[in-house]
Design a protein around this motif. Structure first.
Motif, PDB file in Angstrom:
ATOM      1  N   ILE A 172       0.824  -1.204   0.000  1.00  0.00           N
ATOM      2  CA  ILE A 172       0.000   0.000   0.000  1.00  0.00           C
ATOM      3  C   ILE A 172       0.863   1.261   0.000  1.00  0.00           C
ATOM      4  CG2 ILE A 172      -1.878  -1.152   1.227  1.00  0.00           C
ATOM      5  CD1 ILE A 172      -0.966   0.348   3.761  1.00  0.00           C
ATOM      6  N   ALA A 173       0.253   2.351  -0.432  1.00  0.00           N
ATOM      7  CA  ALA A 173       0.779   3.693  -0.197  1.00  0.00           C
ATOM      8  C   ALA A 173      -0.212   4.349   0.752  1.00  0.00           C
ATOM      9  CB  ALA A 173       0.885   4.474  -1.495  1.00  0.00           C
ATOM     10  N   ASP A 174       0.149   4.417   2.032  1.00  0.00           N
ATOM     11  CA  ASP A 174      -0.745   4.947   3.059  1.00  0.00           C
ATOM     12  C   ASP A 174      -0.480   6.440   3.182  1.00  0.00           C
ATOM     13  OD1 ASP A 174      -2.562   5.187   5.053  1.00  0.00           O
ATOM     14  OD2 ASP A 174      -1.519   3.940   6.512  1.00  0.00           O
ATOM     15  N   ASP A 175      -1.320   7.238   2.570  1.00  0.00           N
ATOM     16  CA  ASP A 175      -1.064   8.666   2.398  1.00  0.00           C
ATOM     17  C   ASP A 175      -1.717   9.461   3.525  1.00  0.00           C
ATOM     18  OD1 ASP A 175      -0.369  11.097   1.399  1.00  0.00           O
ATOM     19  OD2 ASP A 175      -1.771  11.068  -0.275  1.00  0.00           O
ATOM     20  N   TRP A 176      -0.909   9.796   4.533  1.00  0.00           N
ATOM     21  CA  TRP A 176      -1.360  10.606   5.664  1.00  0.00           C
ATOM     22  C   TRP A 176      -0.710  11.977   5.561  1.00  0.00           C
ATOM     23  CZ3 TRP A 176       1.188  10.691  11.038  1.00  0.00           C
ATOM     24  CH2 TRP A 176       0.458  11.488  11.924  1.00  0.00           C
ATOM     25  N   SER A 177      -1.522  13.009   5.427  1.00  0.00           N
ATOM     26  CA  SER A 177      -0.975  14.353   5.249  1.00  0.00           C
ATOM     27  C   SER A 177      -0.415  14.929   6.541  1.00  0.00           C
ATOM     28  CB  SER A 177      -2.058  15.291   4.698  1.00  0.00           C
ATOM     29  OG  SER A 177      -2.472  14.885   3.418  1.00  0.00           O
TER      30      SER A 177
END
Length: 600
Positions: free
Chosen positions: A403-408
């Motif tokens: 996954i690419a877990d995109d947390w800003s």
């Protein structure tokens, strides 16, 4: 007819008239519009705690079009509105429409109201939206979505707050049937669109996700100072989150231990500031036993889904957090695994020679005799000397789903939204950067801010609504996230967590992105779009697009078979001063010419 409308109409006619050869996707049939709708407005955070009052209230009504048809604005009329700004909604886009109730002296806000009328291009279907005051009431302005011209009923919404949008999402097509966000469809929405998604890689199936999914309550098993305002992240339990469409769950599980006896423990979902800290601040939510029971209840009712649980923490904390973490022993891990073995429709011994994200959706949906898969992915704090997985039991290491877990990790809605959209637009679907992309559509404010505003208000007022104009208008057939992870899924008015008070925006958005947006990408979806007139008949919906003649009132009451001419909020008399879209202003009262009609 405006030029842009003419071009869009020609595009639809060409697509509708194109031949679908052997049921294959044809780029010439693409209906997605390259128009850029006007930018929307983010709700100012300062308004979250304000009373939603008139006069002068500003309300946004967002319409999302995930169909091959243009939504054409036919007419509007409004009385005592300083602004009543509406427009066409192109295919694959959203438009945030603006209503400002008058602030002029001497006006009686009880009379304020307006109606906008839309036609669905290339069809005989219409719908309308009404904005009006409802005085006296804690929510003195309301929005009515009237889809009787589509055979899809009506819903009355409380305007959640000043400048927080009410949202309508429509997907499907005239030949396929329409699905809208004013009501939930089948629990097993994936199974219902199986012919559409079965051959797509699971990373190419858009699904709603639940952030800190177990925190739908504060159970106080952990006395770490967390309260609902700054620790609770969902308004409904996991059973209802599943019904609301979630298929990816951020689940944080730990063991809570007695202060006097570390061997006395039980498993709970947790939300803490640091599970390995000397003192972990936060609280507990649902018990693991309840979570398991809720999963089994849902899968028994709605088989055939692919449900991912990414499980974090996997560590012990004393009921009064102190003296650091308690790392799980092999016996504790096996105790935890024993609990998970109580989940039905787990998928043991899946092929681990390649990561799960590139396997077709049907690989998972066909498991357990077509009952689908519940997959546990462990990503916690287990030490190397204890079991890390149990593949025969459907319990896997998290890295098997790449996954690419995109947390800003940003403290306000606009910065987060712009960062999220920029990141998913950088993913080349079908290219070298393709991935199972998780968009964490949520704000990471500090504890003082979340305690003051509350996680619920931050989520449902400025943040979740921005997804439907800013997020959608930064998606295309080539650019979109796999998972849209949110707080308070389904909740649109603060504190209203009963099922009949929820709304299906994210549910319908996910269905629409799968049916419409991804179907227009012939590099990923090799079969013809099911929404085209000549799409395969096998791809038609079942219960999700059935006609409905009901009314869903703002208090949660649902009337399934409403009287023919019952339209809450519709104006019977258009008063002197009513202004129409073409600039005409009435100089005397008249009977509303649309009063007994569902079309223009």
């Amino acid at each position: 007819m405006r030029h842009s409308h003419l071009v869009a109409s020609i595009g639809w006619l060409l697509a509708a008239g194109s031949t679908v050869v052997n049921g294959l996707c044809n780029p010439q049939n693409v209906t997605y519009s390259n128009e850029s709708p006007p930018n929307g407005t983010y709700m100012p955070w300062v308004l979250m705690g304000a009373i939603n009052n008139v006069p002068g209230a500003k309300q946004y009504i967002t319409i999302v079009n995930l169909t091959p048809h243009r939504f054409v604005l036919q007419n509007t009329h409004s009385y005592q509105m300083d602004v009543f700004d509406w427009g066409d909604v192109p295919q694959g886009h959203a438009r945030q429409n603006t209503v400002v109730y008058t602030s002029k002296a001497g006006k009686n806000a009880v009379d304020d109201g307006g109606e906008a009328y839309y036609a669905i291009d290339g069809t005989d279907k219409t719908f309308m939206v009404r904005a009006a005051t409802h005085i006296p009431d804690a929510h003195p302005t309301r929005t009515v979505i009237d889809l009787t011209g589509m055979g899809q009923g009506q819903r009355e919404y409380l305007d959640p707050a000043n400048q927080s949008p009410v949202t309508l999402v429509i997907t499907g097509s005239d030949s396929y049937g329409f699905i809208t966000s004013i009501r939930f469809g089948a629990g097993n929405w994936m199974k219902n669109i199986y012919p559409v998604i079965k051959d797509r890689q699971i990373q190419h199936v858009v699904m709603p996700g639940s952030h800190d999914a177990g925190m739908s309550t504060i159970s106080n098993k952990l006395r770490g100072g967390g309260i609902s305002q700054n620790t609770q992240t969902q308004g409904i339990n996991i059973y209802n989150q599943l019904w609301a469409g979630s298929r990816y769950f951020d689940l944080r599980v730990g063991s809570v231990h007695s202060i006097t006896d570390n061997s006395d423990y039980s498993f709970w979902t947790l939300h803490v500031s640091g599970e390995t800290d000397e003192i972990a601040l936060g609280n507990s939510g649902e018990s693991l036993d309840d979570v398991i029971s809720e999963i089994n209840r849902f899968t028994a009712e709605s088989p055939g889904e692919v449900i991912f649980f990414r499980v974090r923490y996997l560590i012990g904390i004393r009921e009064v957090p102190s003296r650091g973490p308690i790392y799980w022993t092999a016996d504790m891990v096996n105790d935890f695994f024993g609990k998970l073995k109580g989940v039905n429709n787990r998928c043991g011994n899946l092929d681990t020679s390649t990561t799960f994200n590139q396997k077709p959706a049907s690989y998972f949906m066909d498991q357990n005799g077509g009952n689908g898969c519940v997959i546990f992915l462990l990503a916690g704090d287990l030490t190397p000397d204890v079991p890390q997985d149990s593949v025969p039991d459907g319990i896997y290491k998290a890295n098997l789903l790449s996954i690419a877990d995109d947390w800003s990790n940003m403290g306000n809605t606009q910065d987060m939204a712009e960062d999220q959209a920029s990141d998913w637009k950088a993913v080349s679907r079908g290219g070298s950067s393709d991935t199972f992309h998780i968009s964490q559509w949520l704000v990471s404010a500090d504890i003082v801010t979340t305690t003051f505003f509350t996680i619920e208000s931050i989520g449902i007022l400025p943040t979740n609504p921005a997804l439907y104009w800013m997020g959608v208008n930064n998606m295309s057939p080539q650019r979109w996230p796999t998972v849209i992870l949110v707080d308070y899924i389904g909740v649109v008015v603060k504190g209203q967590h009963n099922w009949d008070q929820l709304s299906a925006e994210l549910y319908t958005l996910a269905v629409g992105l799968n049916l419409y947006m991804i179907s227009e990408n012939c590099d990923i979806s090799t079969v013809a779009s099911p929404l085209l007139p000549e799409g395969k008949s096998a791809m038609r919906l079942s219960s999700m697009a059935k006609p409905w003649n009901g009314i869903h009132y703002a208090n949660g009451t649902i009337v399934d078979d409403a009287p023919r001419h019952s339209h809450p909020g519709r104006l019977e008399i258009l008063r002197k001063g009513t202004r129409f879209m073409n600039g005409t202003v009435l100089d005397h009262d008249i009977v509303n010419p649309y009063l007994t009609s569902t079309s223009m």
